[in-house]
Write an enzyme that holds these catalytic residues in place. Structure first.
Site, PDB file in Angstrom:
ATOM      1  N   GLY A   1      41.556  44.007  33.962  1.00 33.25           N
ATOM      2  CA  GLY A   1      42.210  42.980  32.917  1.00 33.25           C
ATOM      3  C   GLY A   1      41.049  42.279  32.301  1.00 33.25           C
ATOM      4  O   GLY A   1      39.819  42.587  32.667  1.00 33.25           O
ATOM      5  N   LYS A   2      41.337  41.312  31.554  1.00 32.98           N
ATOM      6  CA  LYS A   2      40.444  40.631  30.982  1.00 32.98           C
ATOM      7  C   LYS A   2      40.839  39.338  30.347  1.00 32.98           C
ATOM      8  O   LYS A   2      42.152  39.571  29.987  1.00 32.98           O
ATOM      9  CB  LYS A   2      39.495  41.526  29.699  1.00 32.98           C
ATOM     10  CG  LYS A   2      38.041  41.059  29.355  1.00 32.98           C
ATOM     11  CD  LYS A   2      37.066  41.490  30.201  1.00 32.98           C
ATOM     12  CE  LYS A   2      35.653  40.754  30.060  1.00 32.98           C
ATOM     13  NZ  LYS A   2      34.815  41.508  30.930  1.00 32.98           N
ATOM     14  N   GLY A   3      39.962  38.529  30.034  1.00 30.37           N
ATOM     15  CA  GLY A   3      40.669  37.110  29.142  1.00 30.37           C
ATOM     16  C   GLY A   3      39.545  36.772  28.281  1.00 30.37           C
ATOM     17  O   GLY A   3      38.553  37.036  27.962  1.00 30.37           O
TER      18      GLY A   3
END
Ligand code: NAD
Length: 418
Positions: free
Chosen positions: A107-109
């Site tokens: 994931g990444k934000g």
């Protein structure tokens, strides 16, 4: 033909996936399931600025793939953050976690903002409002953020606090990269640089070479670069040149890295370290050496300087330091490349150790952590090198193949819901 550089970051990540999928002969049904993010959340972040006015920011959280476990990946605060960039980074995280065999997805934000012009108070408000926006999808069993560009342990502490307040009890395992006093892990500061060192050691071993008396050049004497340099120096290699954003220094007899770390801490830069001459940063990249470690930013090695690079090995401590065009040139020159998704995976590996300690309410000592990290990194490096040799593909594709094949296996085993 379409140049890779004209693609947006996510199209580039997909293209890379296609190359690995082709090399693996991956069945079309699996490609259809693995080529796209599972979930993308865009959140509205209005906050009251210090001057009393309300300003709105935009934030993102992408869960690319959770076939192997909860999504894992950092949060970036930068003016150029876009949803496509976050999708691409989440995709790379998926393969990276699988390469080092962590029970995680990717994931990444990110939040599009410029932390350099924001006060601590404004950054705290952005963080808390962003956290409440992504709250429905994060959690220790679903998606575990961590620091990335311009986010730090304090910001992780605010995320942990915001999440915990809404639950009504402390939840340490919702983020990693926390301060030590709040369930952070020993060894996290050194994790990435140490991982770089262990992968180099492992590849030298696989190639039947001795990691001793080697000439090393390090671009970017920050967290990752300085730790890798220190460990290489301690194991009787010569770090002959280093740089940071202020410039580059050189001494063909080698630099005393512990003293250089003190010098940089005192003066804020590597320049004017005794016994060194100042050289042009681009000249440094093309010095005659055994191992070049780009540990600064993306796109440091391009089609312009790649033909002049004389290193025998490049270890990508930074993310994306070599452009796709440069990649081809280096490969044709026979330079051994340790790709970023393998080389800098020590950071996420110790993040995983932090989460395991949090979930078990235990603390491990530093030696325990370094021992486990060494094993993880060396196993992954050996496996990537084996695929590179047996399948006759470059090391970047070999690493992606390893990650993609592990995610494909989990996807196949889980089957299609409903
Ligand atoms: P850092 O900020 O501690 O260090 C970066 C260093 O690069 C600084 O010394 C800076 O002065 C220098 N630099 C900036 N521009 C430069 C230029 N043009 N030429 C030479 N030096 C320059 O950052 P870091 O945490 O060490 O991260 C470095 C790279 O490693 C990034 O690409 C990051 O994404 C990657 N990475 C870091 C981690 C981690 O855990 N720290 C994990 C995975 C990947």
């Amino acid at each position: 033909m379409e140049s890779l550089n004209s693609l947006n970051p996510f199209e580039m990540a997909q293209k890379n996936f296609d190359l690995a999928a082709d090399a693996l002969n991956l069945e079309p049904n699996l490609r259809e399931m693995m080529r796209y993010p599972e979930r993308c959340l865009v959140v509205h972040i209005p906050i009251r600025m210090d001057d009393g006015k309300i300003k709105r920011f935009e934030g993102y959280r992408v869960q690319f793939n959770t076939a192997r476990g909860p999504a894992k990946g950092g949060i970036r605060y930068h003016p150029n953050v876009t949803l496509d960039e976050v999708k691409a980074l989440a995709c790379w995280m998926t393969w990276k976690c699988a390469i080092v065999n962590l029970p995680y997805g990717g994931g990444k934000g990110g939040v599009a903002c410029n932390p350099k012009v924001l006060s601590m108070n404004e950054i705290e408000h952005i963080t808390r409002r962003y956290t409440s926006g992504i709250l429905p999808i994060i959690g220790p069993q679903s998606d575990i953020p961590a620091p990335d560009v311009y986010t730090n342990p304090q910001i992780m502490a605010w995320i942990m606090d915001t999440y915990s307040m809404t639950k009504g009890y402390p939840v340490h395992g919702v983020v990693t990269g926390k301060p030590l006093g709040l369930g952070g892990s020993l060894g996290r500061d050194e994790a990435t640089g140490r991982g770089v060192f262990y992968t180099i050691e492992s590849i030298y071993d696989s190639l039947g070479l001795q990691l001793k008396d080697q000439r090393i050049v390090v671009q970017g004497f920050g967290n990752a670069g300085s730790v890798a340099a220190k460990l290489l120096h301690q194991s009787e290699n010569k770090v002959i040149a280093v740089s940071d954003s202020s410039g580059a220094i050189h001494n063909s007899k080698g630099l005393d890295i512990s003293r250089l770390i003190e010098h940089k801490a005192k003066t804020g830069s590597v320049l004017e370290f005794e016994g060194t001459e100042r050289i042009q940063p681009d000249e440094m990249l093309t010095l005659e050496c055994d191992i070049l470690i780009p540990a600064a930013l993306e796109n440091a090695i391009t089609k312009e300087n790649a033909p002049r690079i004389k290193a025998r090995m490049i270890a990508e401590a930074a993310n994306g330091p070599v452009t796709p065009e440069a990649d081809k040139i280096l490969f044709e020159k026979g330079i051994y490349l340790i790709p970023d998704i393998l080389c800098n995976a020590g950071g996420v590996t110790v993040s995983y150790f932090e989460w395991v300690q949090n979930e078990q309410h235990l603390f491990w000592d530093e030696q325990d952590i370094y021992g486990k990290l060494e094993k993880v990194m060396k196993n992954a490096a050996k496996e990537v090198n084996r695929i590179h040799r047996n399948r006759k593909v470059n090391t970047r594709i070999a690493a992606t193949m390893l990650g993609v094949s592990r995610v494909a296996e989990a996807t196949r085993l889980r089957g299609l819901y409903p």
